[in-house]
Scaffold this motif. Structure first.
Motif, PDB file in Angstrom:
ATOM      1  N   ILE A   1      46.115  58.477  63.409  1.00  0.00           N
ATOM      2  CA  ILE A   1      46.302  57.122  62.882  1.00  0.00           C
ATOM      3  C   ILE A   1      45.709  56.112  63.858  1.00  0.00           C
ATOM      4  O   ILE A   1      45.545  56.389  65.056  1.00  0.00           O
ATOM      5  N   VAL A   2      45.393  54.927  63.298  1.00  0.00           N
ATOM      6  CA  VAL A   2      44.828  53.838  64.095  1.00  0.00           C
ATOM      7  C   VAL A   2      45.680  52.589  63.905  1.00  0.00           C
ATOM      8  O   VAL A   2      46.105  52.282  62.777  1.00  0.00           O
ATOM      9  N   ARG A   3      45.940  51.883  64.998  1.00  0.00           N
ATOM     10  CA  ARG A   3      46.570  50.563  64.948  1.00  0.00           C
ATOM     11  C   ARG A   3      45.643  49.594  65.660  1.00  0.00           C
ATOM     12  O   ARG A   3      44.976  49.963  66.628  1.00  0.00           O
ATOM     13  N   TRP A   4      45.595  48.353  65.195  1.00  0.00           N
ATOM     14  CA  TRP A   4      44.645  47.416  65.784  1.00  0.00           C
ATOM     15  C   TRP A   4      45.160  45.984  65.756  1.00  0.00           C
ATOM     16  O   TRP A   4      46.013  45.628  64.939  1.00  0.00           O
ATOM     17  N   ASN A   5      44.642  45.199  66.670  1.00  0.00           N
ATOM     18  CA  ASN A   5      44.868  43.762  66.710  1.00  0.00           C
ATOM     19  C   ASN A   5      43.652  43.152  67.392  1.00  0.00           C
ATOM     20  O   ASN A   5      43.454  43.320  68.588  1.00  0.00           O
ATOM     21  N   PHE A   6      42.841  42.468  66.607  1.00  0.00           N
ATOM     22  CA  PHE A   6      41.599  41.925  67.131  1.00  0.00           C
ATOM     23  C   PHE A   6      41.745  40.519  67.717  1.00  0.00           C
ATOM     24  O   PHE A   6      40.842  40.042  68.393  1.00  0.00           O
ATOM     25  N   TRP A   7      42.842  39.842  67.431  1.00  0.00           N
ATOM     26  CA  TRP A   7      42.892  38.400  67.683  1.00  0.00           C
ATOM     27  C   TRP A   7      43.744  38.000  68.870  1.00  0.00           C
ATOM     28  O   TRP A   7      43.436  37.037  69.551  1.00  0.00           O
ATOM     29  N   SER A   8      44.809  38.692  69.130  1.00  0.00           N
ATOM     30  CA  SER A   8      45.793  38.213  70.097  1.00  0.00           C
ATOM     31  C   SER A   8      45.356  38.469  71.535  1.00  0.00           C
ATOM     32  O   SER A   8      44.753  39.500  71.858  1.00  0.00           O
ATOM     33  N   GLU A   9      45.711  37.533  72.410  1.00  0.00           N
ATOM     34  CA  GLU A   9      45.496  37.699  73.840  1.00  0.00           C
ATOM     35  C   GLU A   9      46.565  38.596  74.459  1.00  0.00           C
ATOM     36  O   GLU A   9      46.344  39.188  75.524  1.00  0.00           O
ATOM     37  N   ASN A  10      47.697  38.688  73.787  1.00  0.00           N
ATOM     38  CA  ASN A  10      48.810  39.515  74.283  1.00  0.00           C
ATOM     39  C   ASN A  10      49.393  40.300  73.117  1.00  0.00           C
ATOM     40  O   ASN A  10      50.487  40.018  72.632  1.00  0.00           O
ATOM     41  N   PRO A  11      48.665  41.307  72.635  1.00  0.00           N
ATOM     42  CA  PRO A  11      49.066  42.002  71.405  1.00  0.00           C
ATOM     43  C   PRO A  11      50.232  42.966  71.643  1.00  0.00           C
ATOM     44  O   PRO A  11      50.482  43.422  72.762  1.00  0.00           O
ATOM     45  N   HIS A  12      50.913  43.287  70.544  1.00  0.00           N
ATOM     46  CA  HIS A  12      51.946  44.317  70.584  1.00  0.00           C
ATOM     47  C   HIS A  12      51.292  45.680  70.816  1.00  0.00           C
ATOM     48  O   HIS A  12      50.254  45.996  70.235  1.00  0.00           O
ATOM     49  N   VAL A  13      51.897  46.489  71.670  1.00  0.00           N
ATOM     50  CA  VAL A  13      51.411  47.833  71.958  1.00  0.00           C
ATOM     51  C   VAL A  13      52.507  48.822  71.604  1.00  0.00           C
ATOM     52  O   VAL A  13      53.628  48.738  72.138  1.00  0.00           O
ATOM     53  N   SER A  14      52.187  49.742  70.705  1.00  0.00           N
ATOM     54  CA  SER A  14      53.172  50.752  70.314  1.00  0.00           C
ATOM     55  C   SER A  14      53.456  51.689  71.485  1.00  0.00           C
ATOM     56  O   SER A  14      52.532  52.128  72.191  1.00  0.00           O
ATOM     57  N   ALA A  15      54.726  52.002  71.662  1.00  0.00           N
ATOM     58  CA  ALA A  15      55.118  52.917  72.733  1.00  0.00           C
ATOM     59  C   ALA A  15      54.564  54.318  72.514  1.00  0.00           C
ATOM     60  O   ALA A  15      54.506  55.123  73.448  1.00  0.00           O
ATOM     61  N   THR A  16      54.145  54.624  71.286  1.00  0.00           N
ATOM     62  CA  THR A  16      53.646  55.963  70.971  1.00  0.00           C
ATOM     63  C   THR A  16      52.141  56.090  71.179  1.00  0.00           C
ATOM     64  O   THR A  16      51.575  57.184  71.105  1.00  0.00           O
ATOM     65  N   SER A  17      51.450  54.976  71.440  1.00  0.00           N
ATOM     66  CA  SER A  17      49.993  55.014  71.589  1.00  0.00           C
ATOM     67  C   SER A  17      49.580  55.996  72.677  1.00  0.00           C
ATOM     68  O   SER A  17      50.093  55.940  73.798  1.00  0.00           O
ATOM     69  N   GLN A  18      48.667  56.880  72.339  1.00  0.00           N
ATOM     70  CA  GLN A  18      48.163  57.845  73.324  1.00  0.00           C
ATOM     71  C   GLN A  18      46.982  57.296  74.117  1.00  0.00           C
ATOM     72  O   GLN A  18      46.752  57.688  75.261  1.00  0.00           O
ATOM     73  N   VAL A  19      46.242  56.397  73.508  1.00  0.00           N
ATOM     74  CA  VAL A  19      45.163  55.721  74.210  1.00  0.00           C
ATOM     75  C   VAL A  19      45.006  54.329  73.606  1.00  0.00           C
ATOM     76  O   VAL A  19      45.095  54.155  72.380  1.00  0.00           O
ATOM     77  N   CYS A  20      44.815  53.339  74.466  1.00  0.00           N
ATOM     78  CA  CYS A  20      44.604  51.959  74.033  1.00  0.00           C
ATOM     79  C   CYS A  20      43.185  51.556  74.423  1.00  0.00           C
ATOM     80  O   CYS A  20      42.851  51.509  75.612  1.00  0.00           O
ATOM     81  N   LEU A  21      42.358  51.292  73.441  1.00  0.00           N
ATOM     82  CA  LEU A  21      40.965  50.905  73.662  1.00  0.00           C
ATOM     83  C   LEU A  21      40.854  49.387  73.552  1.00  0.00           C
ATOM     84  O   LEU A  21      41.180  48.808  72.506  1.00  0.00           O
ATOM     85  N   VAL A  22      40.409  48.744  74.620  1.00  0.00           N
ATOM     86  CA  VAL A  22      40.291  47.283  74.651  1.00  0.00           C
ATOM     87  C   VAL A  22      38.811  46.922  74.688  1.00  0.00           C
ATOM     88  O   VAL A  22      38.070  47.389  75.569  1.00  0.00           O
ATOM     89  N   PHE A  23      38.398  46.071  73.746  1.00  0.00           N
ATOM     90  CA  PHE A  23      36.989  45.695  73.614  1.00  0.00           C
ATOM     91  C   PHE A  23      36.808  44.218  73.947  1.00  0.00           C
ATOM     92  O   PHE A  23      37.396  43.348  73.313  1.00  0.00           O
ATOM     93  N   ILE A  24      35.979  43.954  74.959  1.00  0.00           N
ATOM     94  CA  ILE A  24      35.628  42.582  75.328  1.00  0.00           C
ATOM     95  C   ILE A  24      34.118  42.504  75.448  1.00  0.00           C
ATOM     96  O   ILE A  24      33.428  43.521  75.503  1.00  0.00           O
TER      97      ILE A  24
END
Length: 777
Positions: A470-493
């Motif tokens: 599964i994929v979860r995403w938030n493109f807009w927030s400077e301080n987004p919610h992060v699921s405790a179950t996330s195995q990897v968080c990819l941040v794009f700047i």
């Protein structure tokens, strides 16, 4: 070659212009109070195609046409017109001479449809792969050819990248002249093998955007910035890559906007007549950058051959100047001959019709994309640089819960109603200056228009779907919610840059905060930076939860596919940095910002001379960078051994070395043929010693310490592999006479220095594994 006394005499005889200082050749800018000079060189040298039989045949055809032209027809070929292309020369319909079509951009055809958006040439340079340089040139050249465009406005070695914040660095190949030169050679060769005229640009010294043109909206308005540079620095840094382009046969060179030593580049006789047409023996034609001509007679006599985009100061004025003797008829004939010779050199007599159309009217579809998405995808991955990878975080092992953050992850981060989805440059469509959309290219005339964009979000989501996750995403927030179950968080700047302005900063607070905020709540944060130039990372690089960092450059339309290939290990990273990433902006010293001036005649003194980028960090700034020039990680480990230095016959003959140049040998494009003679061969063994089981390619780099020159200079690279674990290959470096020479400003010659030349082979400019020596006696 002109001696100093002859140059000084010519200044006095001609009457020195008001801006000229007492003329002195400088071995280094620090030797005297700094004044850059451009002594006059007249007349424009005429040539006859002596570089090769192919050039000679082209000149013979051009002169046959010239003999049939009336004066006004000759003049018509030298000027631009508004037409189907970004620029068109005049036609001679009675002789069947059609307008010559010019078009942007270096990384793909701009302003047209059914064309490909290639990676930028900056991204290409990060591959350090000569085979990919050539393939890139061939693919782009074919698209230009098949669209009926005669002259492609690329490749780019100017700007070279002197200023870290300069707006157009991303268009060029590297801040190192050797790497940029290798790119210029192979891209030019590839483009012209496809039948299109390559344009080496911008000649010369256009290293910033601030006040690059006169009468811009500054207070007060005035002339363009003057890049003041000593003669040795011009030759050994800024002109160096253009030698390579000419050696590959480049048939067109574009002169730049700004002033060079207080004379506008498109009317600077030292640059055009002296260095380009005499020393480099350029046989093609010089075209002005668009609206870069600022006088008629002076630019004609200084060596300009074609003015764009319209008549500029020529047209009827040039006819009058020829008639009254201000411009010799021989000079006009030379302009026309050079231009037509370039056309015949590329055998463009039987050429496709122009397939460039306005988007506002229905038109035939001329689809030239072919299968170029494959090479775009390959270069996209090969030019991506891995700079951090803790405990083998990458490649990803099919994670089931993937979270994606950041405005750079998708094509459109927000549904802006005022954003056009068609036409214009990519920056118009995607508003990068508002952090809105993934970055695949830079802005301005160097940018391309993609037929589609594979965003990182799309490609990653497709891969996660294949893996059943599964994929979860938030493109807009400077301080987004992060699921405790996330195995990897990819941040794009990303970090955007464009023609017309220089970058305000090498960082941005929003993006830095985004990375740190995600990393606070995710122990496996992977950062992907799409950047049109240097992007500093010290605000978060040492955060223990930032486990991997990828510099993904400006990779073109297949961006997401290229990235996923690397993130998931289908491709092992082999990209290397082609510039230095500092720890803080102040570390660049005077090379951080463009020269800002409100003078009517603004001056930019290049008083650092040869010491830019890693040369400055190594020799003058005495500052440790965050990531040095040539740095890049892999999914495996390589070892180096068995350095061997072999002198060829001429290199062991001191009398042969001292006899350069042999004046009985005619010059060719790229200068004296002996400059390109290989004097030494250097080899080393590279072995994949990794324990991860990954195969991979390695870019082995050769650095030389030349007497009276910077501490280390790149003088060779060889990408070997891919190598399986335990497999070895030989890296080969050919050292040519030019690679070991310096420019003698008094003799006006390239010459070897007597003494010891230390050399190193390694994985970057600071990771040097092997050491050797060459002795010139």
């Amino acid at each position: 070659m002109r001696s100093v006394s002859l140059c000084l005499a010519s200044i006095l005889a001609a009457g020195a212009p008001a801006y000229a200082h007492n003329y002195t050749w400088l071995n280094h800018p620090s030797e005297l109070p700094y004044y850059g000079q451009s002594p006059p060189v007249y007349p424009t040298p005429q040539t006859n195609g002596s570089s090769s039989p192919k050039w000679a045949a082209a000149y013979a055809k051009a002169r046959d046409i010239l003999a049939q032209l009336e004066l006004e027809e000759k003049v018509n070929i030298t000027r631009g017109y508004t037409g189907q292309c970004v620029g068109n020369t005049g036609a001679v319909t009675r002789l069947g001479i059609e307008p010559i079509c010019f078009a942007d951009a270096p990384d793909g055809i701009r302003g047209s449809d059914f064309v490909s958006a290639f990676p930028s040439q900056s991204h290409l340079a990060a591959t350090w792969d000569k085979d990919l340089f050539l393939a890139y040139g061939k693919a782009i050249g074919k698209e230009y050819h098949d669209k009926g465009i005669n002259v492609a406005l690329g490749p780019v070695a100017g700007p070279l990248g002197r200023i870290a914040r300069a707006g157009r660095n991303w268009e060029g190949l590297s801040s190192d002249p050797y790497l940029a030169g290798a790119g210029m050679y192979h891209v030019t060769d590839g483009m012209q093998s496809s039948g299109v005229i390559a344009t080496a640009k911008h000649f010369l010294l256009n290293e910033q955007e601030f006040r690059r043109r006169p009468n811009q909206t500054y207070d007060p308005i005035g002339e363009a910035i003057s890049s003041n540079v000593d003669d040795r620095t011009i030759h050994e840094l800024y002109a160096w890559p253009f030698y390579d382009a000419l050696k590959a046969g480049a048939a067109c060179v574009m002169c730049s906007y700004q002033r060079a030593n207080n004379s506008y580049a498109c009317q600077n006789s030292k640059l055009l007549n002296g260095i380009l047409k005499t020393e480099m023996h350029f046989e093609g034609f010089i075209v002005s950058d668009w609206e870069a001509q600022h006088t008629g007679i002076a630019s004609a006599n200084a060596g300009l051959d074609v003015v764009m985009p319209d008549g500029g100061y020529w047209g009827a004025n040039l006819t009058q100047a020829v008639n009254n003797g201000s411009v010799a008829i021989d000079r006009l004939d030379d302009m026309v001959t050079r231009t037509l010779a370039a056309y015949y050199y590329l055998e463009q007599e039987d050429y496709p019709e122009v397939g460039v159309y306005s988007d506002t009217v229905e038109h035939p579809i001329v689809n030239v994309q072919g299968d170029h998405k494959k090479i775009i995808r390959e270069i996209g991955a090969a030019g991506t640089v891995l700079v951090k990878n803790v405990d083998n975080t990458l490649p990803l092992k099919s994670p089931q819960f993937v979270s994606i953050y950041g405005y750079d992850a998708d094509i459109m981060a927000q549904p802006w109603e005022n954003v056009a989805r068609y036409g214009g440059g990519y920056e118009v469509n995607h508003l990068w200056n508002t952090f809105n959309g993934t970055l695949i290219t830079g802005g301005g005339s160097g940018g391309n228009i993609p037929p589609y964009v594979i965003s990182p979000f799309k490609a990653i989501q497709d891969r996660v779907i294949e893996d059943g996750g599964i994929v979860r995403w938030n493109f807009w927030s400077e301080n987004p919610h992060v699921s405790a179950t996330s195995q990897v968080c990819l941040v794009f700047i990303n970090a955007y840059a464009s023609e017309s302005f220089d970058r305000p900063s090498l960082v941005d607070t929003f993006s830095d905060n985004l990375v740190n905020n995600v990393a606070t709540n995710c122990s496996n944060t992977v950062v992907v930076v799409h950047s049109a130039g240097v992007r500093l990372v010290d605000a978060w690089i040492d955060n223990p939860n930032v486990t991997a960092v990828v510099f993904a450059g400006t990779p073109g339309q297949e961006s997401g596919h290229s990235l996923v290939d690397l993130l998931y290990g289908d491709v092992t990273p082999s990209g290397k940095l082609h510039y230095t990433v500092a720890k803080q902006e102040a570390d660049y010293g005077s090379l951080l910002n463009p020269t800002i001036s409100d003078d009517w005649f603004p001056q930019s003194d290049f008083d650092e001379g040869l010491y830019i980028d890693y040369r400055a960090f190594d020799s003058k700034l005495n500052v440790t960078p965050r990531f040095e020039f040539g740095f890049g990680l892999s999914y495996t480990i390589f070892s180096y051994a068995d350095l061997n230095v072999e002198a060829l016959a001429d290199a062991s003959n001191s009398s042969s070395l001292a006899a350069f140049p042999d004046t009985s040998i005619a010059l060719v494009q790229g200068g004296h043929p002996q400059l390109w003679d290989t004097l030494w061969n250097v080899t080393a063994t590279v072995t994949n010693n990794g324990t991860t089981g990954a195969s991979g390619a390695e870019v082995a780099q050769l650095y030389i310490s030349i007497p009276t020159a910077p501490l280390r200079q790149l003088r060779g690279f060889d990408k070997v592999g891919p190598l399986a674990p335990g497999e070895s290959a030989t890296a080969v470096f050919e050292l040519r006479r030019r690679d070991l020479s310096v420019w003698n400003v008094v003799a006006q010659e390239w010459e070897l220095q007597k003494g010891s030349y230390k050399l190193w082979v390694g994985a970057s400019s600071r990771d040097l594994r092997l050491e050797g020596e060459i002795v010139v006696s």
